[in-house]
Design an enzyme around this catalytic site. Sequence first.
Site, PDB file in Angstrom:
ATOM      1  N   GLN C 128      -7.406   5.649  -2.103  1.00 12.60           N
ATOM      2  CA  GLN C 128      -6.653   5.721  -2.842  1.00 12.60           C
ATOM      3  C   GLN C 128      -5.658   4.281  -4.282  1.00 12.60           C
ATOM      4  O   GLN C 128      -6.640   2.796  -3.175  1.00 12.60           O
ATOM      5  CB  GLN C 128      -5.036   5.220  -1.670  1.00 12.60           C
ATOM      6  CG  GLN C 128      -4.172   4.479  -2.311  1.00 12.60           C
ATOM      7  CD  GLN C 128      -2.971   4.468  -0.407  1.00 12.60           C
ATOM      8  OE1 GLN C 128      -3.413   5.064   0.316  1.00 12.60           O
ATOM      9  NE2 GLN C 128      -1.958   4.626  -0.488  1.00 12.60           N
ATOM     10  N   GLY C 129      -5.543   4.434  -5.263  1.00 15.38           N
ATOM     11  CA  GLY C 129      -5.861   3.386  -6.116  1.00 15.38           C
ATOM     12  C   GLY C 129      -4.202   2.544  -5.796  1.00 15.38           C
ATOM     13  O   GLY C 129      -3.460   2.553  -7.006  1.00 15.38           O
ATOM     14  N   TYR C 130      -3.325   1.885  -5.133  1.00 14.88           N
ATOM     15  CA  TYR C 130      -1.928   1.554  -4.826  1.00 14.88           C
ATOM     16  C   TYR C 130      -2.766  -0.580  -5.340  1.00 14.88           C
ATOM     17  O   TYR C 130      -2.067  -0.792  -5.977  1.00 14.88           O
ATOM     18  CB  TYR C 130      -1.701   1.496  -3.755  1.00 14.88           C
ATOM     19  CG  TYR C 130      -0.494   2.722  -4.112  1.00 14.88           C
ATOM     20  CD1 TYR C 130      -1.190   3.997  -4.401  1.00 14.88           C
ATOM     21  CD2 TYR C 130       0.292   3.354  -2.922  1.00 14.88           C
ATOM     22  CE1 TYR C 130      -0.416   5.447  -4.114  1.00 14.88           C
ATOM     23  CE2 TYR C 130       0.985   4.218  -2.721  1.00 14.88           C
ATOM     24  CZ  TYR C 130       0.788   5.675  -4.048  1.00 14.88           C
ATOM     25  OH  TYR C 130       1.046   6.869  -3.201  1.00 14.88           O
ATOM     26  N   SER C 131      -3.344  -0.717  -4.431  1.00 16.91           N
ATOM     27  CA  SER C 131      -2.848  -2.234  -4.068  1.00 16.91           C
ATOM     28  C   SER C 131      -3.378  -3.096  -5.346  1.00 16.91           C
ATOM     29  O   SER C 131      -4.540  -2.027  -5.734  1.00 16.91           O
ATOM     30  CB  SER C 131      -2.729  -3.720  -2.797  1.00 16.91           C
ATOM     31  OG  SER C 131      -2.297  -2.408  -1.874  1.00 16.91           O
ATOM     32  N   SER C 163      -9.496   2.042   0.100  1.00 11.08           N
ATOM     33  CA  SER C 163     -10.397   2.567   2.024  1.00 11.08           C
ATOM     34  C   SER C 163     -11.304   3.333   1.383  1.00 11.08           C
ATOM     35  O   SER C 163     -10.824   4.066   0.485  1.00 11.08           O
ATOM     36  CB  SER C 163      -9.202   2.331   3.150  1.00 11.08           C
ATOM     37  OG  SER C 163     -10.225   3.327   4.224  1.00 11.08           O
ATOM     38  N   GLU C 246       2.464   9.753   5.364  1.00 14.00           N
ATOM     39  CA  GLU C 246       1.722   8.893   5.886  1.00 14.00           C
ATOM     40  C   GLU C 246       2.308   8.738   7.141  1.00 14.00           C
ATOM     41  O   GLU C 246       1.779   8.401   8.815  1.00 14.00           O
ATOM     42  CB  GLU C 246       1.591   7.147   5.531  1.00 14.00           C
ATOM     43  CG  GLU C 246       0.466   6.691   4.783  1.00 14.00           C
ATOM     44  CD  GLU C 246      -0.054   5.291   4.184  1.00 14.00           C
ATOM     45  OE1 GLU C 246      -0.397   4.928   4.463  1.00 14.00           O
ATOM     46  OE2 GLU C 246       1.135   4.749   4.220  1.00 14.00           O
ATOM     47  N   ASN C 370       4.123  -6.386   7.790  1.00 17.99           N
ATOM     48  CA  ASN C 370       5.369  -6.314   9.120  1.00 17.99           C
ATOM     49  C   ASN C 370       6.302  -6.558   8.364  1.00 17.99           C
ATOM     50  O   ASN C 370       7.487  -6.220   8.166  1.00 17.99           O
ATOM     51  CB  ASN C 370       5.074  -7.250  10.726  1.00 17.99           C
ATOM     52  CG  ASN C 370       3.701  -6.099  11.347  1.00 17.99           C
ATOM     53  OD1 ASN C 370       3.951  -4.814  10.908  1.00 17.99           O
ATOM     54  ND2 ASN C 370       3.773  -6.536  13.105  1.00 17.99           N
TER      55      ASN C 370
END
Lengths: 350, 350, 392, 392
Positions: C128-131, C163, C246, C370
């Site tokens: 997953q290439g988000y951040s 990840s 998710e 959080n």
Amino acid sequence: MEFAFTEEQAMIAQTVQTFFAENATSERTRAAMEAGGIDRELWASFCEELGLSGIGIAEEDGGVGLGMVELAIVAEAAGSQVSAIPLLGLATAGQAIAAGGNIAQKEQWLGPLISGEAIAAAAYAPALKVEGGRLSGTVPFVAHGSLADLFVFVGEDAAWLVAAEDAGLSVVSHTTMDQTRPLATVTLEGANAQALNFAPAREALHAGGWICLAAEALGGAQATLDRTVQYSTERMQFGRPIGSFQAYKHRLADMMVLIEQARSAVYWAACAVDEGAPEAQLALHSAKSFCADTYFECAGHMIQLHGGIGFTWEHDAHLFFKRATSIRSMMGDGDWHREQVARLTIGEAS
Amino acid sequence: MEFAFTEEQAMIAQTVQTFFAENATSERTRAAMEAGGIDRELWASFCEELGLSGIGIAEEDGGVGLGMVELAIVAEAAGSQVSAIPLLGLATAGQAIAAGGNIAQKEQWLGPLISGEAIAAAAYAPALKVEGGRLSGTVPFVAHGSLADLFVFVGEDAAWLVAAEDAGLSVVSHTTMDQTRPLATVTLEGANAQALNFAPAREALHAGGWICLAAEALGGAQATLDRTVQYSTERMQFGRPIGSFQAYKHRLADMMVLIEQARSAVYWAACAVDEGAPEAQLALHSAKSFCADTYFECAGHMIQLHGGIGFTWEHDAHLFFKRATSIRSMMGDGDWHREQVARLTIGEAS
Amino acid sequence: MKLGFSAEDEAFRAEAADWLQGQMAGEFRDIVGIPNLVSKVERRKEWERQLAAHQWSCIGWPVEWGGRDATLAQQVIFAEEYARAGAPNRINHIGVELAGPTILAFGTQEQKARYLPGIAGGTQIWCQGYSEPNAGSDLANVKTKAHLEGNEWVVTGQKVWTSLAHFSDYIFVVARSEEGSKGPKGLSFLLMAMDQPGIEVRPIRQMNGEAEFNETFLDAARCPADAMLGERGQGWGVAMALLGFERGVSTLAQQMQFRNELDAVIEAARANGKANDPVTRQKIARAEIGLNLMRYGALRMLSNADAAGLDGAALTYKIQWATWRRDLGELAMEVLGQAGEIAAGEAYEWSLLPNTFLFSRSDTIYGGTNQIQRNLIAERGLGLPREPRGNS
Amino acid sequence: MKLGFSAEDEAFRAEAADWLQGQMAGEFRDIVGIPNLVSKVERRKEWERQLAAHQWSCIGWPVEWGGRDATLAQQVIFAEEYARAGAPNRINHIGVELAGPTILAFGTQEQKARYLPGIAGGTQIWCQGYSEPNAGSDLANVKTKAHLEGNEWVVTGQKVWTSLAHFSDYIFVVARSEEGSKGPKGLSFLLMAMDQPGIEVRPIRQMNGEAEFNETFLDAARCPADAMLGERGQGWGVAMALLGFERGVSTLAQQMQFRNELDAVIEAARANGKANDPVTRQKIARAEIGLNLMRYGALRMLSNADAAGLDGAALTYKIQWATWRRDLGELAMEVLGQAGEIAAGEAYEWSLLPNTFLFSRSDTIYGGTNQIQRNLIAERGLGLPREPRGNS
């Protein structure tokens, strides 16, 4: 009654803070983590150049006098850099020998410990058995045990001094979560033990050790706050420094509230021991448990408030977090110390 | 497996929520607080008009069938308005008689309880002594005890039913922190006791009571959140609605996180009891302890987030806070319920 | 409202349990109970192909794409039996649980045919290439750029916290395809092959000593023009929908891992006597209650999945599990005492519970800290005013 | 750094203890150990006059104004002995601890002569007019207006949470004296007599059933032109300086009250057996530790009082004690169990611990909520950016 540093104490504080900030750098600490958990050069400079390794040991025994307040000042500064040095061993074993050793024991060991030629480790060792001056048994979780030249072991009603070179003593070092103060298991098979005067040795060992750990925790906690405040003004998200978000600010404020209490705790305990106050035991148990929890809480916040980089190996946050974890479990965990406070306050449970 | 309300359940929920929101107003509750802690008119409407007082009691016994899920739906709605009604007595004593009463006992009592003509109270009463069908001893902390026509007492190995009019029974009412459900002390001196079938009576009393309290707590907690959210959009400070401050928002978010868990807890427990699932006891202890703590936490936040008016008598926040306090201590406190969870999970401590 | 399973469901359970236990006792017994995501990768790929061969790979998917159209109850049962059999965590969980459902929801028929068989078949691992370094909590601040060159997208930028990137075959990338756009507008959602010269992966070592996360550098990396999911410039909507998945059935598999961790804590407490300490018992009871409430929260969330809008239980789920696991890690160390701080061998490698303690510190950060979760709950769940952006 | 007291200090202790114990065993034994601020008001006024008559009323003040110029150590000792003797909480604590020191710091010689003797002499009780219905956390948003008419200030507005206003002789009022001003600018600090037709006091009943706080309505209330402390329009600075005195030696007296409360919890736990419960013992130990850290925090703060700037320990003190006492109240109820929820008589009146439980809910609100305290700590103590104001 003047619960503030004297001029001399303020000067010592400034000296040691500068010393550790300049020398106990992240690079050197990380190198020490790969080298058995000690920065020998740092320890040598501390003992030889700074001349504060004799704190809390009388001048006639080769020390520099002073007391627990000054020991706390040193440990606070060392803790703020997670320095990889055997200060705890000195604060425990050194104090135990100074308080409970005979003249020969003091002459043999205090000089080398203060000069840094010898390294000491100490542990509570209720499982040891003594027979004709020979000690046998296993002592787990000895901090910096694999580096020690000298051990002080405290049992239920006796305390002993054993040289690391004794043929009956063997040490197994362990890969430890906090790599700046690794634990070892010491096994004794008929090792030659020199008895220390039990009560004063134990009392001095506890006072020195608990104050050292509490003060390290204070210094470490303050460093986590300082570094996170710094980061919070630099890191931008949503077009704002993250330190401008109220939830973030309040978390930092909570850290400060805890740390200020921890500061009171450390110096209350140190003063109470130095002045022989009747509340010294209450203060020691309070300081150890409160400061360890504060450090752990603050180091956890440091990771959280740094976001992604906070849990990487590369960032220093985990060094604080792991030191905090080890201080928490070392020399009695929080529940145990609080139960001692309860005994002093409420009395024994029936 | 379908962990969502059926259409019938959703309809019941809407009906009771509307009923309590419209009728159990702050004015009426406050009037009830001055009148022994009961809004008799409200209770009469609930029993007679709504027709839900027979929930969890078989139709052949005069009830409306259904089960603990529907009881929870009712208690949740009642709790959201801190309604001053003897619902808990019905949920405990009524369930105990339905499950452990003989035909005569059921015929004598269930009808009047369901119609609202009679009010019941129940209590754990380990100190009671029985001799020849006569009960003696003192039972403290009987909720709505001074209003009851009928008592169910549960001892260590027996359960009894005693009429309030019995000459051997006397009641002293107390000014109680939560004035919407005052406590009383019941004294028995050779009162005439009818035995219930112990095991089923106790089990039904516990299930009904714990679910009633947990669901009241859920409804109350949700109300504290809803009302505080409302207030936070109206109250301006620093030229902004206070609900726009992140620290304030996050506190409300924390409340929602707790409340959603409390909701799962209540309906898990209710379903597990209705389905006779083996984990029913685990679920009941979890629900009682978790929901009570959640309510208390949320009611405390409600006061705090309302600022000055939050701690005045005039504002309703204290009604929630005091009900939460009483739910927490009633029918086993949090530590006790968690110890039961530990027994079920880990086993007995040795 | 009903928690129990029907007789039909129980028959399904028997079938699944039978097959899973047979596999784990037989051909795949060497990979029973691996908790992490980075060891024995090749064998685990074989296991995932075996799942696919027997149509157990993604049972909730439509039959035409390799699934079984399984009901919620069946999916719950399968997750339980999978864990009970000790089958290892799914190495391609990002493909099966995130990429796949998103492609099912947004993909063209052609895209489905191109990507889904590889995922369902266990042959193509996804990441997953988000951040990005400056798009963490502020996820919409993506700087990675994409432009069309002929019939290819050319993508340049840096992703972080990817990840499993080091053994993935595909990555989905959120990139800024519209020059001059800002924030959530002007982003596109691209499906890119990892095995190309324009992509370089550098592992990030975490505080537990392992490297599950990576930095992924894209330097004129390429993918076909039609490897875009959803409309051009509308990638934010796709990215957010994916995050919704998710909170799907995969949460149940995760909970089984949590169950193992809590059981290990209880076992350790029994072994060293802490199980008799009333203070410890309270904490274990809290963990037990919390875990059950997660389970029933997930079932509530899944049972209500058809209801419109975001349900409260779903919004609160991430912070709930992340906090629970962090607390469990702390409890584990309290129970273990100093023994928990000593590694088994010379390497800086941690067994189940100390690893939970260390790794769980990232659980409250990745996938939305959080703090971000509380913002979402307050703003989307409670309708409170949004946090203002600064000027920059 | 030294905690012990000198021989001279101990001699002072003996003198103070001797006198205080004599009083509490003799003439004033009917008011020993009253914890609240609202009962036996007249007798307590007599007691405060008795203190003044023997020069024990405000020992830290200069001798010329009725004090003893006592050292910090002596003030600490006096606070300890005062509590040990069971002497009642000072009904004029706002006068002695807030108004007095502020007048000493900001007052002209003439103002000192006018107000200090009444305070030191125990004849004039003071209350505080800061908060307003729309100036709570946002304290600078004061709407109460003051304008000069001849040689008098005429003040109109509404104050709220004016503790003890219903038997006070004077009130200090923060009012907007400069028309059109906003926020902290343009406020003035006025010293006003309560006994006048323009001032009306309405008690506010709190959740514990008592009424310690009030609403105070000012309707063309008057005071002399020279009853202003500090410069015209500069009242905010005076008001803030006054809040600084809240962290003075009076904290020690407050801690003695806390000590009594904690001792009562321990006594209750011993009486009902909870003292043997390990979980309760942990909580009592935490309370004991917290109380001691408050004490040593206060001593640190007082010992450093000469140092420039706000010290960390001082900034954190309010949230620390308010939170400690709230937690103690909860612990008290846990220890008491349901018995704690029953009043002694028919009236809705609470004994020491249940009252602490209820009243402490206001401790975290008045004088700056815990949220405001955290803002102050973050902004003043840690130098973080200020919270932005909205537009209104």
